[in-house]
Design an enzyme around this catalytic site. Structure first.
Site, PDB file in Angstrom:
ATOM      1  CG  ASP A  38      -1.939   1.117   1.177  1.00 42.57           C
ATOM      2  OD1 ASP A  38      -1.603   2.233   1.613  1.00 42.57           O
ATOM      3  OD2 ASP A  38      -3.062   0.889   0.693  1.00 42.57           O
ATOM      4  CB  THR A  55      -1.803   5.672   1.579  1.00 43.28           C
ATOM      5  OG1 THR A  55      -2.339   6.283   0.395  1.00 43.28           O
ATOM      6  CG2 THR A  55      -2.125   6.552   2.774  1.00 43.28           C
ATOM      7  CB  CYS A 103      -1.433   3.885  -8.416  1.00 36.60           C
ATOM      8  SG  CYS A 103      -1.303   4.332  -6.669  1.00 36.60           S
ATOM      9  CG  ASN A 104      -3.666   9.934  -9.140  1.00 31.55           C
ATOM     10  OD1 ASN A 104      -3.520  10.985  -9.762  1.00 31.55           O
ATOM     11  ND2 ASN A 104      -4.648   9.082  -9.425  1.00 31.55           N
ATOM     12  CB  THR A 105      -0.632   7.210  -3.832  1.00 30.37           C
ATOM     13  OG1 THR A 105      -1.995   7.625  -3.663  1.00 30.37           O
ATOM     14  CG2 THR A 105       0.124   7.480  -2.550  1.00 30.37           C
ATOM     15  CB  ALA A 106       2.304   4.491  -7.504  1.00 30.47           C
TER      16      ALA A 106
END
Length: 228
Positions: free
Chosen positions: A47, A49, A82-85
Protein backbone atom coordinates in the site's frame (compact mmCIF):
# COMPACT_ATOMS: atom_id res chain seq x y z
CA UNK A 1 2.24 2.48 -32.90
CA UNK A 2 4.15 2.41 -29.64
CA UNK A 3 3.29 -0.24 -27.07
CA UNK A 4 1.94 1.04 -23.74
CA UNK A 5 3.12 -0.62 -20.53
CA UNK A 6 0.88 -0.29 -17.47
CA UNK A 7 1.98 -0.89 -13.89
CA UNK A 8 -1.33 -2.02 -12.45
CA UNK A 9 -2.87 -3.78 -9.48
CA UNK A 10 -3.05 -0.56 -7.44
CA UNK A 11 -5.97 -1.41 -7.36
CA UNK A 12 -7.09 -3.95 -9.95
CA UNK A 13 -10.34 -2.20 -10.92
CA UNK A 14 -8.48 1.08 -11.40
CA UNK A 15 -6.18 -0.72 -13.82
CA UNK A 16 -9.14 -2.02 -15.81
CA UNK A 17 -10.63 1.49 -15.82
CA UNK A 18 -7.41 2.95 -17.25
CA UNK A 19 -7.27 0.34 -20.01
CA UNK A 20 -10.93 0.94 -20.86
CA UNK A 21 -10.35 4.68 -21.09
CA UNK A 22 -7.36 4.18 -23.40
CA UNK A 23 -9.51 2.03 -25.67
CA UNK A 24 -12.37 4.54 -25.65
CA UNK A 25 -9.96 7.40 -26.39
CA UNK A 26 -8.54 5.62 -29.44
CA UNK A 27 -9.97 6.42 -32.86
CA UNK A 28 -10.14 2.88 -34.23
CA UNK A 29 -12.54 1.01 -36.51
CA UNK A 30 -10.91 -2.43 -36.20
CA UNK A 31 -9.01 -4.45 -33.59
CA UNK A 32 -5.79 -3.82 -35.50
CA UNK A 33 -6.18 -0.05 -35.22
CA UNK A 34 -6.16 -0.16 -31.42
CA UNK A 35 -3.00 0.48 -29.41
CA UNK A 36 -1.14 -2.57 -28.06
CA UNK A 37 -0.93 -2.61 -24.28
CA UNK A 38 0.86 -4.67 -21.67
CA UNK A 39 -0.60 -4.75 -18.15
CA UNK A 40 1.38 -6.01 -15.18
CA UNK A 41 -1.47 -6.39 -12.69
CA UNK A 42 0.81 -6.55 -9.68
CA UNK A 43 -1.54 -6.84 -6.71
CA UNK A 44 1.45 -7.49 -4.43
CA UNK A 45 2.65 -3.87 -4.50
CA UNK A 46 2.47 -2.74 -0.85
CA UNK A 47 0.00 0.00 0.00
CA UNK A 48 1.45 3.30 -1.16
CA UNK A 49 -0.28 5.49 1.42
CA UNK A 50 0.84 3.32 4.33
CA UNK A 51 4.42 3.50 3.03
CA UNK A 52 4.31 7.29 2.82
CA UNK A 53 2.86 7.47 6.35
CA UNK A 54 5.65 5.23 7.65
CA UNK A 55 3.18 2.44 8.43
CA UNK A 56 4.23 -0.16 5.85
CA UNK A 57 6.99 -1.36 3.52
CA UNK A 58 8.14 0.52 0.45
CA UNK A 59 6.33 -0.32 -2.79
CA UNK A 60 9.45 0.45 -4.84
CA UNK A 61 10.81 -3.11 -5.24
CA UNK A 62 7.50 -4.44 -6.57
CA UNK A 63 6.89 -1.37 -8.74
CA UNK A 64 10.38 -1.71 -10.23
CA UNK A 65 9.83 -5.44 -10.82
CA UNK A 66 6.64 -4.60 -12.73
CA UNK A 67 8.41 -1.94 -14.77
CA UNK A 68 11.22 -4.32 -15.68
CA UNK A 69 8.72 -6.99 -16.78
CA UNK A 70 7.04 -4.41 -19.00
CA UNK A 71 10.39 -3.35 -20.45
CA UNK A 72 11.25 -6.97 -21.19
CA UNK A 73 7.85 -7.46 -22.78
CA UNK A 74 8.45 -4.71 -25.31
CA UNK A 75 6.73 -1.66 -23.79
CA UNK A 76 7.90 1.64 -25.31
CA UNK A 77 6.80 3.70 -22.33
CA UNK A 78 5.08 3.16 -18.97
CA UNK A 79 2.06 4.61 -17.21
CA UNK A 80 0.82 3.80 -13.70
CA UNK A 81 -2.78 3.24 -12.64
CA UNK A 82 -2.17 4.91 -9.27
CA UNK A 83 -1.65 8.57 -8.39
CA UNK A 84 0.00 7.96 -5.02
CA UNK A 85 2.61 5.67 -6.58
CA UNK A 86 4.02 8.65 -8.50
CA UNK A 87 5.64 9.81 -5.27
CA UNK A 88 8.11 6.94 -5.65
CA UNK A 89 9.00 7.62 -9.29
CA UNK A 90 12.33 9.36 -8.49
CA UNK A 91 13.57 6.05 -7.03
CA UNK A 92 12.51 4.08 -10.09
CA UNK A 93 13.23 6.29 -13.11
CA UNK A 94 17.06 6.05 -12.96
CA UNK A 95 16.77 2.26 -13.24
CA UNK A 96 14.55 2.26 -16.34
CA UNK A 97 15.44 2.48 -20.01
CA UNK A 98 12.03 3.73 -21.15
CA UNK A 99 10.10 6.84 -20.07
CA UNK A 100 7.19 7.05 -17.62
CA UNK A 101 4.30 9.41 -18.41
CA UNK A 102 3.15 11.19 -15.25
CA UNK A 103 -0.53 11.32 -14.35
CA UNK A 104 0.20 14.41 -12.23
CA UNK A 105 1.74 16.43 -15.06
CA UNK A 106 -0.86 15.50 -17.66
CA UNK A 107 -3.74 16.31 -15.31
CA UNK A 108 -2.39 19.69 -14.19
CA UNK A 109 -1.67 20.64 -17.81
CA UNK A 110 -5.30 19.90 -18.67
CA UNK A 111 -6.60 21.91 -15.72
CA UNK A 112 -4.48 24.89 -16.76
CA UNK A 113 -5.76 24.75 -20.34
CA UNK A 114 -9.34 24.86 -19.06
CA UNK A 115 -8.69 28.13 -17.26
CA UNK A 116 -9.60 27.13 -13.71
CA UNK A 117 -8.04 29.12 -10.88
CA UNK A 118 -9.23 27.27 -7.75
CA UNK A 119 -9.24 23.49 -7.83
CA UNK A 120 -10.52 20.98 -5.32
CA UNK A 121 -8.42 17.85 -4.87
CA UNK A 122 -9.90 14.46 -4.04
CA UNK A 123 -7.17 11.90 -3.38
CA UNK A 124 -5.75 9.54 -0.77
CA UNK A 125 -4.16 10.97 2.35
CA UNK A 126 -0.89 9.60 0.98
CA UNK A 127 -1.13 11.63 -2.22
CA UNK A 128 -2.24 14.69 -0.24
CA UNK A 129 0.75 14.34 2.08
CA UNK A 130 3.22 14.19 -0.81
CA UNK A 131 2.03 17.59 -2.06
CA UNK A 132 2.48 16.42 -5.67
CA UNK A 133 -0.71 17.99 -6.98
CA UNK A 134 -0.60 21.02 -4.69
CA UNK A 135 2.91 21.94 -5.80
CA UNK A 136 2.20 21.37 -9.50
CA UNK A 137 -0.98 23.45 -9.36
CA UNK A 138 0.69 26.31 -7.47
CA UNK A 139 3.62 26.32 -9.92
CA UNK A 140 1.05 26.83 -12.68
CA UNK A 141 -0.70 29.73 -10.94
CA UNK A 142 -3.64 27.83 -9.46
CA UNK A 143 -4.87 27.47 -5.90
CA UNK A 144 -5.51 24.00 -4.52
CA UNK A 145 -8.33 23.38 -2.04
CA UNK A 146 -8.11 19.99 -0.33
CA UNK A 147 -9.57 18.26 2.74
CA UNK A 148 -7.55 17.97 5.93
CA UNK A 149 -7.88 15.97 9.12
CA UNK A 150 -11.20 14.23 9.59
CA UNK A 151 -12.46 15.47 6.23
CA UNK A 152 -9.59 13.75 4.41
CA UNK A 153 -10.49 10.57 6.27
CA UNK A 154 -13.91 10.71 4.57
CA UNK A 155 -12.22 10.52 1.16
CA UNK A 156 -9.93 7.71 2.31
CA UNK A 157 -12.89 5.76 3.66
CA UNK A 158 -14.76 6.14 0.37
CA UNK A 159 -11.73 4.78 -1.47
CA UNK A 160 -10.85 1.89 0.85
CA UNK A 161 -14.18 0.93 2.43
CA UNK A 162 -16.25 1.83 -0.60
CA UNK A 163 -14.52 1.28 -3.94
CA UNK A 164 -11.73 -1.13 -3.01
CA UNK A 165 -14.20 -3.19 -0.97
CA UNK A 166 -16.72 -3.09 -3.86
CA UNK A 167 -19.32 -1.81 -1.38
CA UNK A 168 -22.25 -0.59 -3.47
CA UNK A 169 -24.21 0.34 -0.34
CA UNK A 170 -21.55 2.68 1.05
CA UNK A 171 -22.97 5.81 2.74
CA UNK A 172 -21.76 8.59 0.46
CA UNK A 173 -23.62 11.47 2.15
CA UNK A 174 -20.60 12.70 4.20
CA UNK A 175 -18.53 12.98 0.99
CA UNK A 176 -21.37 14.84 -0.77
CA UNK A 177 -21.40 17.32 2.12
CA UNK A 178 -17.63 17.69 1.83
CA UNK A 179 -17.87 18.48 -1.89
CA UNK A 180 -20.49 21.15 -1.15
CA UNK A 181 -18.23 22.70 1.49
CA UNK A 182 -15.23 22.78 -0.86
CA UNK A 183 -17.39 24.43 -3.52
CA UNK A 184 -18.40 27.08 -0.98
CA UNK A 185 -14.68 27.67 -0.42
CA UNK A 186 -14.25 28.46 -4.10
CA UNK A 187 -13.49 25.12 -5.77
CA UNK A 188 -14.49 25.54 -9.43
CA UNK A 189 -13.81 21.91 -10.26
CA UNK A 190 -12.40 18.79 -8.64
CA UNK A 191 -9.38 16.76 -9.65
CA UNK A 192 -10.14 13.08 -9.16
CA UNK A 193 -6.59 12.48 -7.95
CA UNK A 194 -6.89 8.81 -7.07
CA UNK A 195 -7.63 6.19 -9.69
CA UNK A 196 -10.42 4.82 -7.49
CA UNK A 197 -12.22 8.17 -7.20
CA UNK A 198 -13.58 8.15 -10.79
CA UNK A 199 -14.98 4.72 -9.96
CA UNK A 200 -16.58 6.22 -6.83
CA UNK A 201 -18.17 8.98 -8.91
CA UNK A 202 -19.75 6.32 -11.10
CA UNK A 203 -20.66 3.89 -8.32
CA UNK A 204 -22.21 6.49 -6.02
CA UNK A 205 -23.47 8.99 -8.63
CA UNK A 206 -21.51 11.95 -7.24
CA UNK A 207 -22.26 15.33 -8.83
CA UNK A 208 -19.82 18.09 -9.72
CA UNK A 209 -17.36 19.41 -12.27
CA UNK A 210 -14.78 16.65 -12.28
CA UNK A 211 -11.38 16.36 -13.96
CA UNK A 212 -10.65 12.66 -14.15
CA UNK A 213 -6.89 12.13 -13.81
CA UNK A 214 -7.27 8.65 -15.29
CA UNK A 215 -8.93 10.12 -18.37
CA UNK A 216 -6.15 12.66 -18.75
CA UNK A 217 -3.48 9.96 -18.49
CA UNK A 218 -5.31 7.81 -21.03
CA UNK A 219 -5.48 10.70 -23.51
CA UNK A 220 -1.79 11.48 -23.06
CA UNK A 221 -0.86 7.81 -23.50
CA UNK A 222 -2.90 7.53 -26.71
CA UNK A 223 -1.28 10.67 -28.10
CA UNK A 224 2.24 9.43 -27.34
CA UNK A 225 1.53 5.94 -28.64
CA UNK A 226 0.40 7.35 -31.98
CA UNK A 227 3.17 9.94 -32.27
CA UNK A 228 5.72 9.47 -35.05
Amino acid sequence: MKRIGIIGGMGPMASVDLMKKIILATDAATDQEHIPMLLDNNTQVPDRTKAIMGQGPSPVPEMLASAKRLEAGGADFIIMACNTAHYFLPEILPKLNIPVVSIITTTVDSVKKRGFKKIGLLCTSGTARTGLYQKALEENGMECIFPVGEEQKLVDAMIYDGVKANNLNYDIKPVENLLAKMQSQGAEAFILGCTEVPLAVEMYHLKGVFIDATDELALAAVKLAKAD
